[in-house]
Design an enzyme around this catalytic site. Structure first.
Site, PDB file in Angstrom:
ATOM      1  N   ASP A 290      43.526  31.184  43.846  1.00 45.56           N
ATOM      2  CA  ASP A 290      44.644  31.890  44.230  1.00 45.56           C
ATOM      3  C   ASP A 290      45.041  31.260  45.432  1.00 45.56           C
ATOM      4  O   ASP A 290      44.503  30.930  46.329  1.00 45.56           O
ATOM      5  CB  ASP A 290      43.652  33.437  44.607  1.00 45.56           C
ATOM      6  CG  ASP A 290      43.342  34.157  43.508  1.00 45.56           C
ATOM      7  OD1 ASP A 290      43.058  33.481  42.613  1.00 45.56           O
ATOM      8  OD2 ASP A 290      42.840  35.277  43.762  1.00 45.56           O
TER       9      ASP A 290
ATOM     10  N   ASP B  18      44.753  45.570  35.874  1.00 49.37           N
ATOM     11  CA  ASP B  18      43.937  45.761  37.012  1.00 49.37           C
ATOM     12  C   ASP B  18      43.809  47.038  37.309  1.00 49.37           C
ATOM     13  O   ASP B  18      44.769  47.911  37.341  1.00 49.37           O
ATOM     14  CB  ASP B  18      44.732  45.082  38.045  1.00 49.37           C
ATOM     15  CG  ASP B  18      45.169  43.541  37.576  1.00 49.37           C
ATOM     16  OD1 ASP B  18      44.209  42.763  37.147  1.00 49.37           O
ATOM     17  OD2 ASP B  18      46.300  43.169  37.584  1.00 49.37           O
TER      18      ASP B  18
HETATM   19  O1  LIG Z   1      45.940  38.056  39.441  1.00 50.12           O
HETATM   20  C1  LIG Z   1      46.762  38.520  40.232  1.00 50.12           C
HETATM   21  O2  LIG Z   1      48.098  38.561  39.854  1.00 50.12           O
HETATM   22  C2  LIG Z   1      46.355  39.184  41.591  1.00 50.12           C
HETATM   23  C3  LIG Z   1      47.179  39.874  42.097  1.00 50.12           C
HETATM   24  C4  LIG Z   1      46.855  40.441  43.439  1.00 50.12           C
HETATM   25  C5  LIG Z   1      45.788  40.394  43.962  1.00 50.12           C
HETATM   26  C6  LIG Z   1      44.866  39.454  43.313  1.00 50.12           C
HETATM   27  C7  LIG Z   1      45.164  38.739  42.223  1.00 50.12           C
HETATM   28  N1  LIG Z   1      44.174  38.312  41.373  1.00 50.12           N
HETATM   29  C8  LIG Z   1      42.854  37.900  41.838  1.00 50.12           C
HETATM   30  C9  LIG Z   1      42.077  37.269  40.977  1.00 50.12           C
HETATM   31  O3  LIG Z   1      42.288  36.705  39.571  1.00 50.12           O
HETATM   32  C10 LIG Z   1      40.807  36.717  41.369  1.00 50.12           C
HETATM   33  O4  LIG Z   1      40.787  35.368  41.450  1.00 50.12           O
HETATM   34  C11 LIG Z   1      39.818  36.984  40.238  1.00 50.12           C
HETATM   35  O5  LIG Z   1      39.660  38.465  40.224  1.00 50.12           O
HETATM   36  C12 LIG Z   1      38.343  36.469  40.749  1.00 50.12           C
HETATM   37  O6  LIG Z   1      37.619  37.573  41.481  1.00 50.12           O
HETATM   38  P1  LIG Z   1      36.312  37.353  42.328  1.00 50.12           P
HETATM   39  O7  LIG Z   1      35.444  36.651  41.678  1.00 50.12           O
HETATM   40  O8  LIG Z   1      35.498  38.720  42.714  1.00 50.12           O
HETATM   41  O9  LIG Z   1      36.581  36.351  43.655  1.00 50.12           O
END
Ligand SMILES: O=C(O)c1ccccc1NCC(=O)[C@H](O)[C@H](O)COP(=O)(O)O
Length: 241
Positions: free
Chosen positions: A11, A130
């Site tokens: 990210d 989400d």
């Molecule tokens: O994916 C998006 O567009 C997004 C928008 C705003 C905040 C977060 C966003 N994505 C986050 C992710 O895709 C995380 O990388 C993913 O959920 C992994 O989560 P974790 O394993 O709990 O760190």
């Protein structure tokens, strides 16, 4: 052999690889250069990368050039997410050569445009669902955007190829995935589901892998890898049994 695909996450915020808690802007922990992180996951055996432009998702700018460079540098498949909401951002995202893009906010605010994108690009479009409870969130997860199951039914009727399902309450917390949510979404659609948010251990990954027969295709892993709860090699090994 579970055949669960693993998608390590990169990210990007303000040019850095970061992790957020509950996806909240301002909760960032920085992990350095996004390209270095992506190359490290590839080197460790990843077959997919989940790459997110957080600035584009939050509307605080974008990291478009840097993201395009990361995709160009990968030999593996890339799922690209964050701020893809109109013809220009979709064209730019697809032109990076990524395997598919994730539409989130647009699926809530511009349903006709998303239906057209699905019709034109098929498998290259996934929709990110989400949720907090069963309420969808858009605009970088900051605004309510309708009911999960009503939206899912609409997108299914439009032929959406795949869903990326995130329980925002779990995301970035290392508290384990919401398996009940994943089961419920799988029961409501025939399309494959990619699980996202909360993975904390190899046992969490094994629990997600047990849902492959119900329709889970993959799992995104972010914080657990950056916090070194396990290595990607261990994760790949755990889900290959
Ligand atoms: O994916 C998006 O567009 C997004 C928008 C705003 C905040 C977060 C966003 N994505 C986050 C992710 O895709 C995380 O990388 C993913 O959920 C992994 O989560 P974790 O394993 O709990 O760190």
């Amino acid at each position: 052999m579970s055949n669960l695909e693993l998608l390590p996450a990169v990210d990007v915020r303000d040019g850095q690889a970061v992790r957020l808690v509950h996806g909240e802007s301002g909760s960032e922990t920085s992990y350095g250069d996004p390209l270095a992180a992506a190359l490290a996951w590839q080197q460790a055996g990843a077959e997919w990368l989940h790459l997110v432009d957080l600035d584009a998702a939050f509307g605080t700018g974008d990291n478009r050039e840097q993201i395009a460079e990361v995709v160009r540098s990968m030999d593996i498949r890339v799922e690209l997410s964050g701020g893809i909401r109109d013809d220009a951002s979709l064209a730019a995202a697809l032109a990076t050569g990524c395997t598919r893009v994730n539409l989130g906010t647009a699926a809530l605010e511009s349903p006709q445009w998303v239906a057209k994108a699905i019709a034109e690009h098929g498998d290259r479009i996934a929709v990110g669902l989400d949720v907090r409870g069963t309420t969808l969130r858009g605009r970088g997860w900051t605004r309510d955007g309708g009911d999960l199951y009503e939206t899912l039914a609409r997108l299914d009727s439009e032929g959406c190829a795949r869903y990326v399902v995130t329980d925002i309450a779990k995301d970035g917390t290392l508290q384990g995935p919401n398996l009940e949510l994943l089961r419920n979404v799988c029961a409501a659609t025939d399309a494959p589901v990619v699980a996202s948010g909360g993975v904390s251990s190899l046992d969490d990954l094994r629990a997600i892998a047990a849902l492959v027969p119900e329709g889970v295709e993959g799992a995104i892993v972010g914080k657990a890898l950056y916090a070194k709860a396990f290595t990607l090699e261990e994760a790949l090994e755990a889900v290959s049994r």
